[in-house]
Design a protein around this motif. Sequence first.
Motif, PDB file in Angstrom:
ATOM      1  N   VAL A 131      27.845  18.109  14.691  1.00  0.00           N
ATOM      2  CA  VAL A 131      28.539  17.404  13.608  1.00  0.00           C
ATOM      3  C   VAL A 131      29.246  16.172  14.151  1.00  0.00           C
ATOM      4  O   VAL A 131      29.177  15.075  13.575  1.00  0.00           O
ATOM      5  N   LEU A 132      29.935  16.330  15.289  1.00  0.00           N
ATOM      6  CA  LEU A 132      30.654  15.206  15.888  1.00  0.00           C
ATOM      7  C   LEU A 132      29.698  14.076  16.274  1.00  0.00           C
ATOM      8  O   LEU A 132      29.993  12.899  16.047  1.00  0.00           O
ATOM      9  N   CYS A 133      28.551  14.446  16.844  1.00  0.00           N
ATOM     10  CA  CYS A 133      27.570  13.430  17.238  1.00  0.00           C
ATOM     11  C   CYS A 133      27.062  12.666  16.020  1.00  0.00           C
ATOM     12  O   CYS A 133      26.840  11.448  16.089  1.00  0.00           O
ATOM     13  N   GLY A 134      26.900  13.369  14.912  1.00  0.00           N
ATOM     14  CA  GLY A 134      26.471  12.714  13.678  1.00  0.00           C
ATOM     15  C   GLY A 134      27.511  11.720  13.171  1.00  0.00           C
ATOM     16  O   GLY A 134      27.172  10.617  12.725  1.00  0.00           O
ATOM     17  N   ILE A 135      28.799  12.111  13.253  1.00  0.00           N
ATOM     18  CA  ILE A 135      29.878  11.217  12.826  1.00  0.00           C
ATOM     19  C   ILE A 135      29.927   9.984  13.722  1.00  0.00           C
ATOM     20  O   ILE A 135      30.073   8.849  13.240  1.00  0.00           O
ATOM     21  N   VAL A 136      29.784  10.202  15.037  1.00  0.00           N
ATOM     22  CA  VAL A 136      29.802   9.080  15.993  1.00  0.00           C
ATOM     23  C   VAL A 136      28.673   8.101  15.679  1.00  0.00           C
ATOM     24  O   VAL A 136      28.878   6.881  15.629  1.00  0.00           O
ATOM     25  N   MET A 137      27.470   8.622  15.461  1.00  0.00           N
ATOM     26  CA  MET A 137      26.316   7.775  15.205  1.00  0.00           C
ATOM     27  C   MET A 137      26.515   6.942  13.930  1.00  0.00           C
ATOM     28  O   MET A 137      26.232   5.745  13.898  1.00  0.00           O
ATOM     29  N   GLU A 138      27.029   7.592  12.890  1.00  0.00           N
ATOM     30  CA  GLU A 138      27.229   6.886  11.622  1.00  0.00           C
ATOM     31  C   GLU A 138      28.303   5.805  11.746  1.00  0.00           C
ATOM     32  O   GLU A 138      28.145   4.695  11.232  1.00  0.00           O
ATOM     33  N   ALA A 139      29.390   6.124  12.445  1.00  0.00           N
ATOM     34  CA  ALA A 139      30.464   5.140  12.636  1.00  0.00           C
ATOM     35  C   ALA A 139      29.975   3.944  13.442  1.00  0.00           C
ATOM     36  O   ALA A 139      30.318   2.791  13.149  1.00  0.00           O
ATOM     37  N   GLU A 140      29.157   4.202  14.467  1.00  0.00           N
ATOM     38  CA  GLU A 140      28.609   3.103  15.280  1.00  0.00           C
ATOM     39  C   GLU A 140      27.696   2.214  14.439  1.00  0.00           C
ATOM     40  O   GLU A 140      27.716   0.982  14.567  1.00  0.00           O
ATOM     41  N   ASP A 141      26.903   2.826  13.563  1.00  0.00           N
ATOM     42  CA  ASP A 141      25.979   2.059  12.727  1.00  0.00           C
ATOM     43  C   ASP A 141      26.713   1.182  11.714  1.00  0.00           C
ATOM     44  O   ASP A 141      26.157   0.188  11.232  1.00  0.00           O
ATOM     45  N   MET A 142      27.950   1.539  11.381  1.00  0.00           N
ATOM     46  CA  MET A 142      28.722   0.724  10.432  1.00  0.00           C
ATOM     47  C   MET A 142      29.260  -0.553  11.076  1.00  0.00           C
ATOM     48  O   MET A 142      29.712  -1.458  10.374  1.00  0.00           O
ATOM     49  N   ALA A 143      29.230  -0.625  12.409  1.00  0.00           N
ATOM     50  CA  ALA A 143      29.569  -1.857  13.152  1.00  0.00           C
ATOM     51  C   ALA A 143      30.918  -2.444  12.738  1.00  0.00           C
ATOM     52  O   ALA A 143      31.024  -3.629  12.441  1.00  0.00           O
ATOM     53  N   PHE A 144      31.953  -1.612  12.746  1.00  0.00           N
ATOM     54  CA  PHE A 144      33.298  -2.118  12.460  1.00  0.00           C
ATOM     55  C   PHE A 144      33.706  -3.097  13.567  1.00  0.00           C
ATOM     56  O   PHE A 144      33.651  -2.751  14.748  1.00  0.00           O
ATOM     57  N   PRO A 145      34.136  -4.302  13.227  1.00  0.00           N
ATOM     58  CA  PRO A 145      34.494  -5.286  14.261  1.00  0.00           C
ATOM     59  C   PRO A 145      35.616  -4.819  15.188  1.00  0.00           C
ATOM     60  O   PRO A 145      35.672  -5.219  16.343  1.00  0.00           O
ATOM     61  N   LEU A 146      36.530  -3.981  14.694  1.00  0.00           N
ATOM     62  CA  LEU A 146      37.691  -3.564  15.483  1.00  0.00           C
ATOM     63  C   LEU A 146      37.507  -2.196  16.144  1.00  0.00           C
ATOM     64  O   LEU A 146      38.403  -1.729  16.831  1.00  0.00           O
ATOM     65  N   LEU A 147      36.367  -1.563  15.910  1.00  0.00           N
ATOM     66  CA  LEU A 147      36.113  -0.266  16.545  1.00  0.00           C
ATOM     67  C   LEU A 147      35.487  -0.511  17.913  1.00  0.00           C
ATOM     68  O   LEU A 147      34.288  -0.740  18.047  1.00  0.00           O
ATOM     69  N   HIS A 148      36.319  -0.485  18.945  1.00  0.00           N
ATOM     70  CA  HIS A 148      35.869  -0.755  20.313  1.00  0.00           C
ATOM     71  C   HIS A 148      34.882   0.307  20.778  1.00  0.00           C
ATOM     72  O   HIS A 148      33.868   0.001  21.413  1.00  0.00           O
ATOM     73  N   SER A 149      35.181   1.566  20.444  1.00  0.00           N
ATOM     74  CA  SER A 149      34.278   2.667  20.800  1.00  0.00           C
ATOM     75  C   SER A 149      34.663   3.904  20.003  1.00  0.00           C
ATOM     76  O   SER A 149      35.780   4.017  19.496  1.00  0.00           O
ATOM     77  N   ILE A 150      33.705   4.828  19.892  1.00  0.00           N
ATOM     78  CA  ILE A 150      33.977   6.131  19.271  1.00  0.00           C
ATOM     79  C   ILE A 150      33.169   7.168  20.049  1.00  0.00           C
ATOM     80  O   ILE A 150      32.026   6.926  20.412  1.00  0.00           O
ATOM     81  N   SER A 151      33.802   8.309  20.348  1.00  0.00           N
ATOM     82  CA  SER A 151      33.150   9.310  21.185  1.00  0.00           C
ATOM     83  C   SER A 151      33.527  10.711  20.739  1.00  0.00           C
ATOM     84  O   SER A 151      34.538  10.910  20.062  1.00  0.00           O
ATOM     85  N   GLU A 152      32.689  11.677  21.124  1.00  0.00           N
ATOM     86  CA  GLU A 152      32.962  13.085  20.791  1.00  0.00           C
ATOM     87  C   GLU A 152      33.323  13.844  22.066  1.00  0.00           C
ATOM     88  O   GLU A 152      32.809  13.535  23.142  1.00  0.00           O
ATOM     89  N   HIS A 153      34.212  14.828  21.930  1.00  0.00           N
ATOM     90  CA  HIS A 153      34.689  15.607  23.076  1.00  0.00           C
ATOM     91  C   HIS A 153      34.781  17.082  22.689  1.00  0.00           C
ATOM     92  O   HIS A 153      35.344  17.424  21.648  1.00  0.00           O
ATOM     93  N   THR A 154      34.246  17.932  23.555  1.00  0.00           N
ATOM     94  CA  THR A 154      34.361  19.372  23.338  1.00  0.00           C
ATOM     95  C   THR A 154      34.889  20.084  24.582  1.00  0.00           C
ATOM     96  O   THR A 154      35.035  21.307  24.571  1.00  0.00           O
ATOM     97  N   GLU A 155      35.161  19.342  25.649  1.00  0.00           N
ATOM     98  CA  GLU A 155      35.705  19.928  26.873  1.00  0.00           C
ATOM     99  C   GLU A 155      37.217  19.771  26.902  1.00  0.00           C
ATOM    100  O   GLU A 155      37.738  18.683  26.657  1.00  0.00           O
ATOM    101  N   ARG A 156      37.918  20.851  27.211  1.00  0.00           N
ATOM    102  CA  ARG A 156      39.383  20.837  27.117  1.00  0.00           C
ATOM    103  C   ARG A 156      40.028  19.827  28.059  1.00  0.00           C
ATOM    104  O   ARG A 156      41.034  19.207  27.706  1.00  0.00           O
ATOM    105  N   ASP A 157      39.459  19.626  29.260  1.00  0.00           N
ATOM    106  CA  ASP A 157      40.091  18.720  30.222  1.00  0.00           C
ATOM    107  C   ASP A 157      40.028  17.263  29.779  1.00  0.00           C
ATOM    108  O   ASP A 157      40.761  16.427  30.280  1.00  0.00           O
TER     109      ASP A 157
END
Length: 475
Positions: free
Chosen positions: A175-201
């Motif tokens: 689900v997170l990967c899907g959200i990341v992909m969709e947000a990247e495709d929207m090409a927001f000028p101010l979105l420097h990066s978006i990433s998913e994390h499932t590891e506690r550290d």
Amino acid sequence: GVTVFTGRADCPRYAKAELLADYLQANLPHFRVHKITQHPDKWEQWLHDICEKNGWEHTQSPIVWRELLDRGGKGLLLGGADDFLEYAQWYYGVTPMMLSEEMLDVAEENLQAHIEIEKEEEEIKSLIKPLQVWITSASAPACYQLIPLLANGEVFGMTTEISIHLLDTKQCKEVLCGIVMEAEDMAFPLLHSISEHTERDEAFIQADIIIVLDDVLLNCEAQSFENYIREVSKICEAYASLIVKNAKSGVRVISSGQTFVNLKAMMIMTYGPSIKPENVIAVATSLETAAKASLSRKLHMNAGGVKDVIVWGNISGSNYIDLSHAKLYGYDGAVWGPPNFPRPLLNVIYDSEWIHSEFQSAQSSLSSRVCHCVGMLPAHAVATVLRYWYHGSPPGEIISVGVLSKGQFCVPEGIVFSMPVRFQNGNWKVMTELEVNETTQEVLGRLTHELIQEKLVALKEIKEMQPYGADKITS
């Protein structure tokens, strides 16, 4: 049209073609050239991609084509350096005169210039320090709705870049990967990066802002109240230790969601004593806006004209919506005034019976309705509070936020209680100057009981629990 040619920065043949192109552009009024220099390490992949995109076959440096701007479609491939020289001689009668030693010198200069330009670009990029925004339980619908609000520039400002980090369990990775992909495709000028994390550290590394959306599913038949408190405590202990370990010292934490909103904020402060208490707040804006919408429907007016409705108490539990300070702007009544002329709401709603019976009795159903809103409403609430926190709330306007009590309005110290605040210069301040009537003060006394009980149970669970890691994130 424009003649485009590109090649390896260290290629002598590219240097020869470049010199000829510069000569033609300087001496022919309608000849325009666009040069693209590629680093030797990136040249092969770049050539492969451009040829595949345009259906060309070419294997050497440089590659030259004509962009036919007036005709559209793909460019017209001219070929390599020799093809470009023939083209120049055939069309313009120009033959370059350059020795092989000169070509090597120019190629060396090209490579050094290209390396310098890349270095400057990297330095410029390093100066851009985007805000690091972490969202927990990021598979929740509210997160999906929140991302566009954060990335469009209205929350943090039109010049502030942000990096969004989505945190959830391993089961939610897809689900997170899907959200990341969709947000990247929207090409927001101010979105420097978006990433998913499932590891506690990885959680909260260099975080500037943390938005906690975690909820526990309430089913009183299946679990006891104490078990729910224990579950919230475990989540908050895990998050607090990671915040202290990984986040920036001035990190701002926002508690939202459908359940135990006040308690989550308080427990994060309890487990993370080094986290600044003024940097942890619980969002009450959903209740506030829902109440304003209900009042505007009663008055047949725009909801934007209803201001200064106060939410007291437990945001996702027992609370009180106070209308004693509420004002109306732009109300179409018998008394007219300029747009900034306020009218006390209680002076306009003459139906006191409606206020004391229908509206007040409807508060529990209103709270229940808000708590079941999982998307747009909570996302808008978080975005609104963040905007106020960074840019200030509207002058003179009252905003309700759950904050750690220091005894204001006779609310016991040490519990997170929703009360009226004003945001200014990146901080918030409780509006202790507001007068609270006896009726409201009595209600506040009753509201504190529920939050004190939650705190006592939570503190009891802390004593009884064994040391708990951050396994909740990866379970």
